[in-house]
Motif scaffolding. Structure first.
Motif, PDB file in Angstrom:
ATOM      1  N   MET A 120      15.487  21.635  28.181  1.00 44.24           N
ATOM      2  CA  MET A 120      16.940  21.659  28.413  1.00 44.24           C
ATOM      3  C   MET A 120      17.583  20.426  27.791  1.00 44.24           C
ATOM      4  SD  MET A 120      17.371  22.682  32.410  1.00 44.24           S
ATOM      5  CE  MET A 120      16.751  24.225  33.083  1.00 44.24           C
ATOM      6  N   THR A 121      18.855  20.564  27.417  1.00 39.66           N
ATOM      7  CA  THR A 121      19.610  19.390  26.967  1.00 39.66           C
ATOM      8  C   THR A 121      19.876  18.477  28.159  1.00 39.66           C
ATOM      9  OG1 THR A 121      21.766  20.390  27.389  1.00 39.66           O
ATOM     10  CG2 THR A 121      20.789  20.762  25.194  1.00 39.66           C
ATOM     11  N   VAL A 122      20.360  17.287  27.845  1.00 39.15           N
ATOM     12  CA  VAL A 122      20.741  16.340  28.891  1.00 39.15           C
ATOM     13  C   VAL A 122      21.769  16.969  29.829  1.00 39.15           C
ATOM     14  CG1 VAL A 122      22.051  14.197  29.254  1.00 39.15           C
ATOM     15  CG2 VAL A 122      20.135  14.252  27.627  1.00 39.15           C
ATOM     16  N   LEU A 123      22.785  17.586  29.253  1.00 34.24           N
ATOM     17  CA  LEU A 123      23.827  18.218  30.080  1.00 34.24           C
ATOM     18  C   LEU A 123      23.233  19.307  30.970  1.00 34.24           C
ATOM     19  CD1 LEU A 123      26.966  18.338  30.562  1.00 34.24           C
ATOM     20  CD2 LEU A 123      26.945  20.308  29.040  1.00 34.24           C
ATOM     21  N   ALA A 143      32.110  19.048  34.050  1.00 32.85           N
ATOM     22  CA  ALA A 143      33.061  17.923  34.066  1.00 32.85           C
ATOM     23  C   ALA A 143      32.450  16.715  34.769  1.00 32.85           C
ATOM     24  CB  ALA A 143      34.358  18.351  34.756  1.00 32.85           C
ATOM     25  N   ARG A 144      31.790  16.975  35.900  1.00 33.87           N
ATOM     26  CA  ARG A 144      31.154  15.877  36.639  1.00 33.87           C
ATOM     27  C   ARG A 144      30.009  15.271  35.834  1.00 33.87           C
ATOM     28  NH1 ARG A 144      31.260  11.482  39.369  1.00 33.87           N
ATOM     29  NH2 ARG A 144      29.684  11.219  41.003  1.00 33.87           N
ATOM     30  N   ALA A 145      29.238  16.115  35.145  1.00 28.65           N
ATOM     31  CA  ALA A 145      28.128  15.615  34.330  1.00 28.65           C
ATOM     32  C   ALA A 145      28.639  14.652  33.252  1.00 28.65           C
ATOM     33  CB  ALA A 145      27.379  16.778  33.697  1.00 28.65           C
ATOM     34  N   HIS A 146      29.751  14.993  32.623  1.00 32.94           N
ATOM     35  CA  HIS A 146      30.315  14.099  31.602  1.00 32.94           C
ATOM     36  C   HIS A 146      30.767  12.770  32.217  1.00 32.94           C
ATOM     37  CE1 HIS A 146      29.971  16.552  28.030  1.00 32.94           C
ATOM     38  NE2 HIS A 146      30.498  17.587  28.659  1.00 32.94           N
ATOM     39  N   ASP A 159      24.210  16.594  24.436  1.00 33.97           N
ATOM     40  CA  ASP A 159      23.531  17.688  23.734  1.00 33.97           C
ATOM     41  C   ASP A 159      22.130  17.315  23.261  1.00 33.97           C
ATOM     42  OD1 ASP A 159      25.755  19.348  24.051  1.00 33.97           O
ATOM     43  OD2 ASP A 159      26.722  18.484  22.282  1.00 33.97           O
ATOM     44  N   ALA A 160      21.691  16.095  23.544  1.00 40.27           N
ATOM     45  CA  ALA A 160      20.340  15.676  23.152  1.00 40.27           C
ATOM     46  C   ALA A 160      19.312  16.272  24.107  1.00 40.27           C
ATOM     47  CB  ALA A 160      20.246  14.152  23.177  1.00 40.27           C
TER      48      ALA A 160
END
Length: 269
Positions: A120-123, A143-146, A159-160
């Motif tokens: 999975m990506t980081v997000l 939104a909270r993840a950002h 997206d990494a």
């Protein structure tokens, strides 16, 4: 403290229900008694650090709170509610899995190993549990993840994949992932022990910010004594599955009373 039946909320003498309470908790692995009738409480909003030699039972305490291990005797209460077992008619009774799952939602843990999902990506790592465990709308979780990635200094890494990140970056993502569940209690298990020395500071600085800027209750196991001193308002010295000494960071690190504490600190400081 008198033994009370564990049917409802249990409070301290001053009427405040602790965030975590261990009541005569025993943990054995075979004949090895790791925790021996352990009694202690963590008040809401406290930052409590457990120190002591390897094998003294510190990480086992975190694993019991996270329900990764099960106690052999005694009770653990979270905000006055039994975590895995309650007392009925004088007997220790295991609670249903549904109850345990509800209790687990209140607790976050950051491990030594980052335990990120490599596919999975980081997000995606950060939103996985809020969406699928808490049932958050995906847009809210994103939104909270950002926000959390901004907080841990990785706003450009959504997206990494974990394999593209350094160990320090992966641990910062793991911290963001734990906080995304909005836990009442955050458990930190030697979160810098797998990191290269030069990145330890950046991870500890983020945790200092979390301690300063949130009211989350923190239970910490660390060998980083300066971090323990900076972040904690209580330090417990463990040896042989028992609390040898407890007090404020200043008292424990500057004027320890027990010889065992003095010997341990002389070896690690």
């Amino acid at each position: 403290m008198d033994h009370q039946p564990h049917t409802g909320a249990i409070s301290l003498e001053d009427g405040i229900v602790p965030a975590i309470r261990f009541d005569k908790v025993e943990k054995r692995f075979g004949d090895n008694v790791v925790l021996d009738h352990l009694d202690f409480t963590v008040r809401k909003g406290d930052r409590v650090t457990l120190i002591g030699p390897s094998g003294s039972g510190k990480t086992t305490i975190l694993r019991l709170v996270m329900t990764l291990e099960e106690a052999n005797a005694g009770y653990i209460l979270i905000d006055g509610q039994p975590l895995t077992h309650t007392e009925r008619d004088g007997r220790r009774v295991e609670l249903k899995e549904k109850h345990k799952n509800e209790m687990r939602k209140r607790i976050g843990m950051v491990f030594q190993q980052f335990n990120l999902f490599p596919n999975m990506t980081v997000l995606e790592n950060i939103i996985e549990a809020p969406v699928h465990v808490l049932g958050q709308p995906k847009a809210k979780a994103i939104a909270r993840a950002h926000e959390l990635l901004e907080m841990v200094g990785l706003p450009d890494k959504a997206d990494a994949h974990p394999t593209q990140l350094s160990g320090g970056q992966q641990q910062r993502v793991a911290i963001a992932r734990a906080l995304a569940m909005e836990p009442e209690i955050l458990l930190l298990d030697e979160v810098t022990s797998a990191l290269d020395p030069e990145v330890v500071g950046e991870v500890l600085n983020i945790l200092r910010d979390v301690a300063r800027d949130t009211d989350v209750t923190m239970l910490i196991v660390t060998h980083e004594m300066q971090f323990a001193r900076d972040v904690s308002n209580r330090v417990l010295m463990f040896d042989g599955g028992r609390i040898v000494e407890e007090g404020s960071p200043d008292q424990i690190f500057s004027a320890p009373q027990e010889q065992r504490t003095k010997d341990f600190l002389a070896a690690v400081l």
